[in-house]
Design an enzyme around this catalytic site. Structure first.
Site, PDB file in Angstrom:
ATOM      1  CE1 TYR A  94       0.308   1.859   4.284  1.00 38.99           C
ATOM      2  CE2 TYR A  94       0.752  -0.482   4.561  1.00 38.99           C
ATOM      3  CZ  TYR A  94       0.813   0.826   5.041  1.00 38.99           C
ATOM      4  OH  TYR A  94       1.382   1.088   6.269  1.00 38.99           O
ATOM      5  CB  CYS A  95       1.405   4.140  -1.773  1.00 38.10           C
ATOM      6  SG  CYS A  95       0.152   4.279  -3.067  1.00 38.10           S
ATOM      7  CD1 TRP A  96      -2.422  10.074  -0.155  1.00 34.66           C
ATOM      8  CD2 TRP A  96      -1.767   9.716   1.941  1.00 34.66           C
ATOM      9  NE1 TRP A  96      -3.139  10.913   0.655  1.00 34.66           N
ATOM     10  CE2 TRP A  96      -2.758  10.721   1.946  1.00 34.66           C
ATOM     11  CE3 TRP A  96      -1.211   9.314   3.154  1.00 34.66           C
ATOM     12  CZ2 TRP A  96      -3.205  11.326   3.112  1.00 34.66           C
ATOM     13  CZ3 TRP A  96      -1.651   9.921   4.316  1.00 34.66           C
ATOM     14  CH2 TRP A  96      -2.635  10.919   4.291  1.00 34.66           C
TER      15      TRP A  96
END
Length: 369
Positions: A94-96
């Site tokens: 995941y990222c932002w």
């Protein structure tokens, strides 16, 4: 084929071999999904440089430069932290907000052959879950609070209760603060968001059908604020009140706060933060006692002049029903074990499902019928 998931309950997280946060180290430090490891595709300086170029310069150059950085960083992760992972490795990335950074990492992982999943909408999905649980919805758990004046060993008793099968929520451990003027710990406190993540994760792993024992805290633990849904539940939760001899309280404080007592400068700074209603002469005397290393005598005076009056004032403003009053003879391991038995007996008397089904019956202890 890259899989996508939306839900992030504890069971879903446990289904993956690793949760990989590809955001920058600063973003990760502010807050992250519990158990995640940080393998950034752009570090803090790279992210700032690419962002500046994108806004003020050429979007094409920003994308090209960023892509090269991302490729090198992913390669370093494959040859470093991920080098020993076999073909069955199942990561969640995941990222932002589930955009370019997580998909860049997932694309490479997919080509390697790993069955990778990307968290839809990234960290924001987790943050919305935390906010909903701690701000928008009532807490489902049945809280029971340990209360008592400073030095009563409430935190130590939580540990003893957990050892006897009780469900506990150690708010001070989650906030990395002992909840008093002298309560700061080495390393400092987590951010407010990280504190809330820890709270939500801890609560999500507890059985709402069984009582949860926590310490009666103020609405703030150090600089961290207890979120409104949890605070609302704590405000009406029944209390188990501890009574402990003064000598035992002083001895417990001296032991618990040995770290700050061993740091004369930190101890002196804490004393200068005492409320202004204390006379200057009193504060000066306490600072001199600290400088002379008279820690037990200082603890006794602070209990009498500062902590006990504050505890009585706070008690007058709270409207929490007292479930049981438990006398604690001492705060040695055996004394804490006996107190934990008495607390468990109080829970059992009012809630037959207070202990797990496979727990053994307790022997008679102080306060047990």
């Amino acid at each position: 084929m890259i899989r996508r998931t939306v839900e992030l309950c504890p069971g879903a997280r446990d289904a993956f071999d690793a949760i990989i946060d590809v955001r920058s180290p600063a973003e990760f430090a502010l807050d992250h999904i519990p158990g995640a490891v940080n393998l950034p595709v752009l570090d803090d300086e790279q992210r700032a440089a690419v962002g500046t170029e994108y806004v003020r310069g050429s979007k094409f150059l920003a994308r090209r430069t960023g892509a090269a950085m991302v490729a090198r960083n992913i390669a370093a992760h494959l040859e470093g932290p991920l080098a020993d992972r076999g073909g069955s490795f199942q990561p969640l990335v995941y990222c932002w907000r589930g955009g370019q950074r997580s998909n860049a990492m997932a694309t490479v992982m997919d080509q390697v052959g790993w069955p990778v999943a990307v968290l839809h909408e990234g960290y924001q999905t987790w943050r919305r879950q935390v906010t909903a649980a701690l701000y928008d919805q009532p807490v489902a758990h049945r809280l029971m609070l340990l209360d008592g004046p400073t030095g009563s060993g409430k935190t130590a008793l939580l540990t003893a209760l957990a050892a006897q099968g009780a469900q506990t929520l150690d708010l001070e451990a989650l906030a990395a603060h002992r909840g008093s003027l002298f309560g700061a710990l080495a390393g400092g406190q987590p951010s407010q968001k990280a504190f809330e993540t820890r709270l939500h994760d801890a609560l999500s792993r507890l059985d709402p059908s069984r009582p949860v024992v926590a310490e009666a805290e103020s609405s703030k633990i150090g600089a961290r604020v207890i979120p409104p849904s949890l605070w609302a539940a704590m405000s009406v939760a029944p209390v188990i009140e501890l009574t402990v001899p003064l000598a035992a309280r002083v001895a417990h404080i001296v032991e618990t706060y040995a770290d700050i007592a061993a740091d004369p400068e930190a101890l002196d700074r804490a004393l200068t933060r005492l409320p202004r209603h204390h006379a200057r002469a009193s504060v000066a005397e306490w600072r001199e006692m600290a400088a002379r290393g008279e820690i037990a005598e200082l603890a006794a005076q602070l209990i009498e002049a500062h902590y006990d009056p504050a505890y009585l004032r706070t008690g007058q403003t709270r409207d929490r029903p007292v479930l049981e009053r438990v006398p604690v003879t001492d705060l040695t391991p055996s004394g804490l074990a006996a107190a934990a038995q008495a607390v468990m007996a109080a829970l059992d008397a009012r809630s037959p499902d207070a202990r797990p089904p496979d727990a053994k019956p307790l022997d008679a202890g102080p306060g047990r019928p």
